[in-house]
Write a protein that holds these residues in place. Structure first.
Motif, PDB file in Angstrom:
ATOM      1  N   HIS A 119       0.416  -1.030   0.031  1.00 27.21           N
ATOM      2  CA  HIS A 119       0.370   0.045  -0.098  1.00 27.21           C
ATOM      3  C   HIS A 119       0.617   0.895  -0.338  1.00 27.21           C
ATOM      4  N   TRP A 120       0.176   2.362  -1.169  1.00 27.81           N
ATOM      5  CA  TRP A 120       1.553   3.526  -1.102  1.00 27.81           C
ATOM      6  C   TRP A 120       1.615   3.750   0.493  1.00 27.81           C
ATOM      7  N   TYR A 121       0.983   4.205   1.290  1.00 26.94           N
ATOM      8  CA  TYR A 121       1.011   4.553   2.596  1.00 26.94           C
ATOM      9  C   TYR A 121       2.071   3.960   3.506  1.00 26.94           C
ATOM     10  N   PHE A 122       2.235   2.972   3.293  1.00 24.35           N
ATOM     11  CA  PHE A 122       3.065   1.910   3.831  1.00 24.35           C
ATOM     12  C   PHE A 122       4.780   1.583   3.287  1.00 24.35           C
ATOM     13  N   ALA A 123       4.454   2.264   2.066  1.00 29.22           N
ATOM     14  CA  ALA A 123       6.145   1.635   1.055  1.00 29.22           C
ATOM     15  C   ALA A 123       6.811   2.407   1.912  1.00 29.22           C
ATOM     16  N   GLY A 124       7.259   3.556   2.062  1.00 28.40           N
ATOM     17  CA  GLY A 124       7.997   4.182   2.652  1.00 28.40           C
ATOM     18  C   GLY A 124       9.029   3.256   4.368  1.00 28.40           C
ATOM     19  N   ASP A 125       8.091   2.953   5.217  1.00 27.83           N
ATOM     20  CA  ASP A 125       8.186   2.163   5.890  1.00 27.83           C
ATOM     21  C   ASP A 125       8.857   0.636   5.464  1.00 27.83           C
ATOM     22  N   LEU A 126       8.250   0.604   4.408  1.00 28.56           N
ATOM     23  CA  LEU A 126       8.658  -1.049   4.311  1.00 28.56           C
ATOM     24  C   LEU A 126      10.585  -1.132   3.300  1.00 28.56           C
ATOM     25  N   ALA A 127      10.361   0.401   2.933  1.00 29.91           N
ATOM     26  CA  ALA A 127      11.610   0.794   2.108  1.00 29.91           C
ATOM     27  C   ALA A 127      12.724   0.668   3.443  1.00 29.91           C
ATOM     28  N   ARG A 128      12.725   1.049   4.232  1.00 33.20           N
ATOM     29  CA  ARG A 128      13.711   1.844   4.962  1.00 33.20           C
ATOM     30  C   ARG A 128      14.063   0.693   6.091  1.00 33.20           C
ATOM     31  N   ALA A 129      12.498  -0.133   6.638  1.00 30.33           N
ATOM     32  CA  ALA A 129      13.041  -1.374   6.896  1.00 30.33           C
ATOM     33  C   ALA A 129      14.198  -3.085   6.326  1.00 30.33           C
ATOM     34  N   HIS A 130      13.420  -2.705   5.669  1.00 26.87           N
ATOM     35  CA  HIS A 130      14.238  -4.003   4.488  1.00 26.87           C
ATOM     36  C   HIS A 130      15.042  -3.573   3.356  1.00 26.87           C
ATOM     37  N   VAL A 153       7.398 -15.181  -6.506  1.00 27.67           N
ATOM     38  CA  VAL A 153       7.024 -14.166  -5.451  1.00 27.67           C
ATOM     39  C   VAL A 153       5.915 -12.635  -5.738  1.00 27.67           C
ATOM     40  N   ALA A 154       4.323 -12.347  -5.474  1.00 26.83           N
ATOM     41  CA  ALA A 154       4.170 -11.454  -6.159  1.00 26.83           C
ATOM     42  C   ALA A 154       3.675 -10.783  -4.640  1.00 26.83           C
ATOM     43  N   THR A 155       4.127  -9.788  -4.915  1.00 26.97           N
ATOM     44  CA  THR A 155       3.117  -7.996  -3.617  1.00 26.97           C
ATOM     45  C   THR A 155       2.146  -7.409  -4.139  1.00 26.97           C
ATOM     46  N   SER A 156       0.955  -7.022  -4.050  1.00 25.04           N
ATOM     47  CA  SER A 156       0.099  -6.379  -4.389  1.00 25.04           C
ATOM     48  C   SER A 156       0.032  -5.337  -3.398  1.00 25.04           C
ATOM     49  N   ALA A 157      -0.565  -4.209  -4.151  1.00 27.86           N
ATOM     50  CA  ALA A 157      -1.422  -3.024  -3.392  1.00 27.86           C
ATOM     51  C   ALA A 157      -2.542  -3.153  -2.394  1.00 27.86           C
ATOM     52  N   GLY A 158      -2.920  -1.494  -2.003  1.00 29.69           N
ATOM     53  CA  GLY A 158      -3.820  -1.773  -0.844  1.00 29.69           C
ATOM     54  C   GLY A 158      -5.199  -2.721  -1.491  1.00 29.69           C
ATOM     55  N   VAL A 159      -5.934  -3.488  -0.676  1.00 33.49           N
ATOM     56  CA  VAL A 159      -6.550  -3.468  -0.294  1.00 33.49           C
ATOM     57  C   VAL A 159      -6.867  -4.558  -2.023  1.00 33.49           C
ATOM     58  N   THR A 160      -8.302  -4.248  -2.378  1.00 31.02           N
ATOM     59  CA  THR A 160      -8.736  -4.799  -3.388  1.00 31.02           C
ATOM     60  C   THR A 160      -8.152  -4.748  -5.121  1.00 31.02           C
ATOM     61  N   SER A 161      -6.409  -4.501  -4.713  1.00 29.94           N
ATOM     62  CA  SER A 161      -5.624  -4.983  -5.910  1.00 29.94           C
ATOM     63  C   SER A 161      -5.511  -6.242  -5.442  1.00 29.94           C
ATOM     64  N   ALA A 162      -5.485  -7.253  -4.307  1.00 28.01           N
ATOM     65  CA  ALA A 162      -5.840  -8.260  -3.970  1.00 28.01           C
ATOM     66  C   ALA A 162      -6.687  -8.619  -5.185  1.00 28.01           C
ATOM     67  N   LEU A 163      -7.768  -8.364  -5.719  1.00 30.51           N
ATOM     68  CA  LEU A 163      -8.694  -9.265  -6.375  1.00 30.51           C
ATOM     69  C   LEU A 163      -7.959  -9.102  -7.806  1.00 30.51           C
ATOM     70  N   ASP A 164      -6.829  -7.804  -8.113  1.00 30.30           N
ATOM     71  CA  ASP A 164      -6.268  -8.108  -9.028  1.00 30.30           C
ATOM     72  C   ASP A 164      -5.510  -9.036  -9.839  1.00 30.30           C
ATOM     73  N   LEU A 165      -4.987  -8.992  -8.783  1.00 27.32           N
ATOM     74  CA  LEU A 165      -3.359 -10.755  -8.422  1.00 27.32           C
ATOM     75  C   LEU A 165      -4.086 -11.646  -8.475  1.00 27.32           C
TER      76      LEU A 165
END
Length: 320
Positions: A128-139, A156-168
């Protein structure tokens, strides 16, 4: 033979993250998926999962009890993701299950659990765009891209916020059973088949909040209303009454992109909207959105959406 799909949940997981995966696969089964999906929701200790707002979701079993080969492992996101990523037991079992999975995926902030397990090291991933910076800094070993709605990097696949899981998940159905079944599932769910993973999570026209800086906000508003004008760096800087270098610094600080990148994205999104909602010929779409030629339009749409303008329009018409 069934395709075993394990969805991992934890306290304060997001119900929609889970449902977008499980409902899509259940619908694929209803429409004749062969082999069908056997979807199991697992949690630490097999405990019911508390979800907002005050709901409790029953699960099929305990995360730690599952052994053996599986087809797909999916880790859900949610506001409890930080606790889950810090839980050595949860992380260890996700890592263990991933070794026996054909493919591994996360929804939204579930990427933090995959990252904690080392499954995203050296890979490109999103969240999710809101948490992307946190993920990048932590890893720092993970290349975090906050823009796409989902990213496939090998198995390995990763998806963005909530309803993007439907697209994935629709992309998984298409991969497993072909486009006809995936299209049928999408129609049952009254959704598009399917937004390409490269599509941006959030439009520049609806991103909130608006730029706090007066100069940046003035330029952004001008760009939105004058896409077919000269929007080069010199013209925008002149309108704002600042130097090109200073305008670039302001855009990077407040939007995370240069003026040129913002203009290209705004023009591309406007063109995609016209392709989806009008039958204007491509030269007129290009002209109205400030692209000099149809080839420039084609390149921009292909880069942003993973398909040509004609393919983009045809795909949207197919799903209406």
């Amino acid at each position: 033979m069934e395709r075993d799909v394990l969805v991992v949940a934890y306290d304060d997981a997001e119900l929609l993250d889970i449902a977008c995966v499980t409902t899509t696969l259940a619908t694929a089964n209803d429409r004749g998926a062969d082999p069908p999906y056997a979807v199991r929701l697992l949690s630490p200790g097999g405990r019911p999962v508390p979800c907002r707002p005050g709901l409790h979701l029953d699960v099929h079993g305990a995360l730690e009890h599952r052994v053996g080969a599986i087809d797909t492992l999916v880790v859900a996101g949610g506001f409890g993701h930080e606790r889950a990523a810090a839980d050595d037991v949860v992380v260890a079992h996700v890592r263990r299950l991933a070794r026996d999975a054909r493919r591994v995926a996360s929804v939204c902030t579930g990427a933090s659990v995959l990252a904690a397990a080392g499954l995203l090291d050296g890979r490109r991933a999103t969240t999710h765009w809101y948490f992307a910076g946190d993920l990048a800094r932590a890893h720092p070993a993970v290349t975090v891209d906050p823009d796409p709605i989902f990213v496939r990097d090998g198995d390995v696949a990763t998806s963005a916020g909530v309803t993007s899981a439907l697209d994935l998940t629709l992309s998984f159905v298409e991969e497993d059973h072909g486009p006809a079944l995936a299209r049928g599932v999408a129609r049952s769910l009254v959704t598009y088949l399917q937004r390409p993973g490269t599509q941006a999570q959030m439009s520049v026209h609806v991103a909130a909040p608006p730029p706090a800086n007066d100069v940046v906000r003035t330029v952004v508003d001008h760009v939105a209303g004058h896409l077919d004008d000269d929007l080069g760096a010199a013209a925008l800087a002149g309108r704002a009454g600042v130097s090109e270098r200073h305008l670039t610094r302001l855009f990077r600080a407040h939007l995370g992109r240069t003026p040129a990148e913002h203009v290209r994205r705004a023009r591309t999104e406007a063109a995609a909207h016209l392709l989806a909602t009008t039958d204007l010929p491509l030269p007129r779409v290009a002209a109205r959105c400030g692209f000099g030629t149809t080839e420039t339009l084609r390149t921009a749409v292909l880069r942003a959406y993973g398909r040509t303008p004609t393919e983009h329009r045809r795909a949207l018409l197919t799903n209406r």
